[in-house]
Enzyme design. Structure first.
Site, PDB file in Angstrom:
ATOM      1  N   ASP A 141       0.829  -1.205   0.000  1.00  0.00           N
ATOM      2  CA  ASP A 141       0.000   0.000   0.000  1.00  0.00           C
ATOM      3  C   ASP A 141       0.867   1.261   0.000  1.00  0.00           C
ATOM      4  O   ASP A 141       1.986   1.259   0.516  1.00  0.00           O
ATOM      5  CB  ASP A 141      -0.909  -0.002   1.248  1.00  0.00           C
ATOM      6  CG  ASP A 141      -2.048   0.995   1.104  1.00  0.00           C
ATOM      7  OD1 ASP A 141      -2.419   1.327  -0.038  1.00  0.00           O
ATOM      8  OD2 ASP A 141      -2.561   1.454   2.145  1.00  0.00           O
ATOM      9  N   HIS A 177       1.962   3.445  -9.152  1.00  0.00           N
ATOM     10  CA  HIS A 177       1.735   2.005  -9.367  1.00  0.00           C
ATOM     11  C   HIS A 177       2.893   1.396 -10.154  1.00  0.00           C
ATOM     12  O   HIS A 177       3.311   0.272  -9.879  1.00  0.00           O
ATOM     13  CB  HIS A 177       0.404   1.777 -10.089  1.00  0.00           C
ATOM     14  CG  HIS A 177      -0.788   2.174  -9.268  1.00  0.00           C
ATOM     15  ND1 HIS A 177      -0.949   1.781  -7.957  1.00  0.00           N
ATOM     16  CD2 HIS A 177      -1.871   2.954  -9.553  1.00  0.00           C
ATOM     17  CE1 HIS A 177      -2.085   2.277  -7.478  1.00  0.00           C
ATOM     18  NE2 HIS A 177      -2.651   3.012  -8.419  1.00  0.00           N
ATOM     19  N   LEU A 211      10.329 -20.459  -4.973  1.00  0.00           N
ATOM     20  CA  LEU A 211       9.443 -19.538  -4.253  1.00  0.00           C
ATOM     21  C   LEU A 211       8.045 -19.714  -4.817  1.00  0.00           C
ATOM     22  O   LEU A 211       7.847 -19.694  -6.030  1.00  0.00           O
ATOM     23  CB  LEU A 211       9.905 -18.087  -4.437  1.00  0.00           C
ATOM     24  CG  LEU A 211       9.025 -17.024  -3.770  1.00  0.00           C
ATOM     25  CD1 LEU A 211       9.140 -17.087  -2.243  1.00  0.00           C
ATOM     26  CD2 LEU A 211       9.393 -15.619  -4.261  1.00  0.00           C
TER      27      LEU A 211
HETATM   28  C1  IPE Z   1      -5.451  -2.615   0.085  1.00  0.00           C
HETATM   29  O1  IPE Z   1      -5.143  -1.257  -0.083  1.00  0.00           O
HETATM   30  C2  IPE Z   1      -5.447  -3.315  -1.232  1.00  0.00           C
HETATM   31  C3  IPE Z   1      -4.158  -3.409  -1.912  1.00  0.00           C
HETATM   32  C4  IPE Z   1      -3.007  -2.954  -1.507  1.00  0.00           C
HETATM   33  C5  IPE Z   1      -4.178  -4.105  -3.146  1.00  0.00           C
HETATM   34  P1  IPE Z   1      -6.276  -0.130  -0.195  1.00  0.00           P
HETATM   35  O2  IPE Z   1      -5.577   1.134  -0.408  1.00  0.00           O
HETATM   36  O3  IPE Z   1      -7.298  -0.526  -1.193  1.00  0.00           O
HETATM   37  O4  IPE Z   1      -6.943  -0.202   1.258  1.00  0.00           O
HETATM   38  P2  IPE Z   1      -7.783   0.879   2.055  1.00  0.00           P
HETATM   39  O5  IPE Z   1      -8.814   1.418   1.100  1.00  0.00           O
HETATM   40  O6  IPE Z   1      -6.839   1.949   2.487  1.00  0.00           O
HETATM   41  O7  IPE Z   1      -8.356   0.145   3.225  1.00  0.00           O
HETATM   42  C1  IPE Z   2      -1.832   0.226  -3.313  1.00  0.00           C
HETATM   43  O1  IPE Z   2      -1.560   1.591  -3.336  1.00  0.00           O
HETATM   44  C2  IPE Z   2      -2.091  -0.336  -4.682  1.00  0.00           C
HETATM   45  C3  IPE Z   2      -3.500  -0.676  -4.941  1.00  0.00           C
HETATM   46  C4  IPE Z   2      -4.464  -0.626  -4.067  1.00  0.00           C
HETATM   47  C5  IPE Z   2      -3.838  -1.097  -6.291  1.00  0.00           C
HETATM   48  P1  IPE Z   2      -2.712   2.673  -3.290  1.00  0.00           P
HETATM   49  O2  IPE Z   2      -3.121   2.982  -4.683  1.00  0.00           O
HETATM   50  O3  IPE Z   2      -3.819   2.244  -2.389  1.00  0.00           O
HETATM   51  O4  IPE Z   2      -1.942   3.905  -2.672  1.00  0.00           O
HETATM   52  P2  IPE Z   2      -2.477   4.915  -1.574  1.00  0.00           P
HETATM   53  O5  IPE Z   2      -2.911   4.113  -0.398  1.00  0.00           O
HETATM   54  O6  IPE Z   2      -3.631   5.643  -2.206  1.00  0.00           O
HETATM   55  O7  IPE Z   2      -1.318   5.787  -1.297  1.00  0.00           O
HETATM   56 MG    MG Z   3      -4.115   2.458  -0.398  1.00  0.00          MG
END
Ligand code: IPE
Ligand code: IPE
Ligand code: MG
Length: 260
Positions: free
Chosen positions: A17, A34, A128
């Site tokens: 995240d 991303h 792995l």
């Molecule tokens: C969790 O992150 C999902 C992934 C990293 C794929 P999110 O960014 O979607 O989670 P919330 O919305 O902060 O809970």
């Molecule tokens: C995690 O990073 C990747 C996915 C959920 C696809 P985020 O896109 O949630 O990044 P933040 O949390 O908004 O910084």
């Molecule tokens: Mg996120």
């Protein structure tokens, strides 16, 4: 395959995240974050191979992430397809077995075909076990397992009184692996966000403010060192754990595909 090493998790599960915030801090579109996050995946895979971690499960895209703005979902789909086209040969060369868990039917045909091909190409690898959770939700996983139990009961293959934790667990994703020993979430939030709800029952949780694109071997090693210092009690007392004759509980721990 090697036997478990003390202090080293056999199975690591990661919520990757913070990609969006990483990009926003640089005044760049979220998609740039991303892309940077995809690079960090390779850092994490290398760390697991070097450290002797046998299974890695990465949360790449949640059931709920489909609700993000269309352009962000589109950018992520493009990134998945590119990664599937570019990375699989290299993963195969490094002995990584890849599979995908989640609701695959929601992806377009091109991505689904690449996922199937990646799984087939790497199926015999054992260095792995990499599981990528994509269009995955812990609630979806449990509901799916419940549906499978119900179908077996309806078809006369299973009696209602035989439904227990083992029967349901066997129908959840990753049932052939030991449950995750260590869970890492980057990005500073301390929640599960519908990741592996069933499988994380006794997993050690570790959180870091580090944003996923900044993830490196030093931070991963900090998590593993912290894990190694913990006492996992599985509901028993500390004294029981200190006396191996009283044993770690064996029930509830599924047989796994790692000791071959
Ligand atoms: C969790 O992150 C999902 C992934 C990293 C794929 P999110 O960014 O979607 O989670 P919330 O919305 O902060 O809970
Ligand atoms: C995690 O990073 C990747 C996915 C959920 C696809 P985020 O896109 O949630 O990044 P933040 O949390 O908004 O910084
Ligand atoms: Mg996120």
């Amino acid at each position: 395959m090697s036997s478990p090493q003390p202090g080293i998790p056999r199975h690591l599960a990661v919520i990757m995240d913070g990609n969006g915030r990483w990009a926003e801090r640089r005044r760049r579109p979220r998609a740039v974050g991303h892309r940077a996050g995809a690079r960090a995946v390779n850092v994490c895979i290398d760390f697991c191979i070097d450290t002797g971690i046998e299974a890695l499960t990465l949360f790449a895209f949640s059931s709920e992430n489909w609700g993000r703005p269309e352009d962000e979902v589109g950018a992520l789909m493009k990134l998945f397809l590119n990664a599937l086209e570019r990375e699989v040969d290299e993963l195969d060369r490094r002995g990584v077995r890849v599979r995908f868990i989640g609701e695959r039917g929601r992806f377009n045909e091109a991505i689904r075909a690449r996922m199937d091909a990646a799984e087939t190409q790497t199926a015999a690898n054992t260095r792995l076990h990499l599981s990528v959770a994509a269009s995955y939700g812990g609630r979806w996983d449990i509901a799916n397992a419940a549906r499978s139990l119900a179908a077996d009961v309806a078809a006369g293959r299973l009696r209602v009184e035989d439904i227990d934790e083992a029967a349901l667990g066997a129908r959840t994703a990753l049932a052939d692996l030991p449950p995750p020993d260590l869970f890492i979430r980057t990005g500073g939030d301390t929640r599960i966000s519908n990741f592996l709800l069933w499988q994380l029952a006794y997993t050690e949780l570790w959180f870091t403010e580090t944003l996923w694109p900044d993830m490196d071997a030093v931070t991963l090693q900090r998590a593993v060192d912290d894990y190694a210092a913990r006492e996992r009690r599985f509901g028993l007392t500390g004294a029981q754990i200190a006396q191996p004759s009283n044993g770690m509980p064996t029930t509830g721990t599924p047989s796994n595909g790692l000791t071959e």
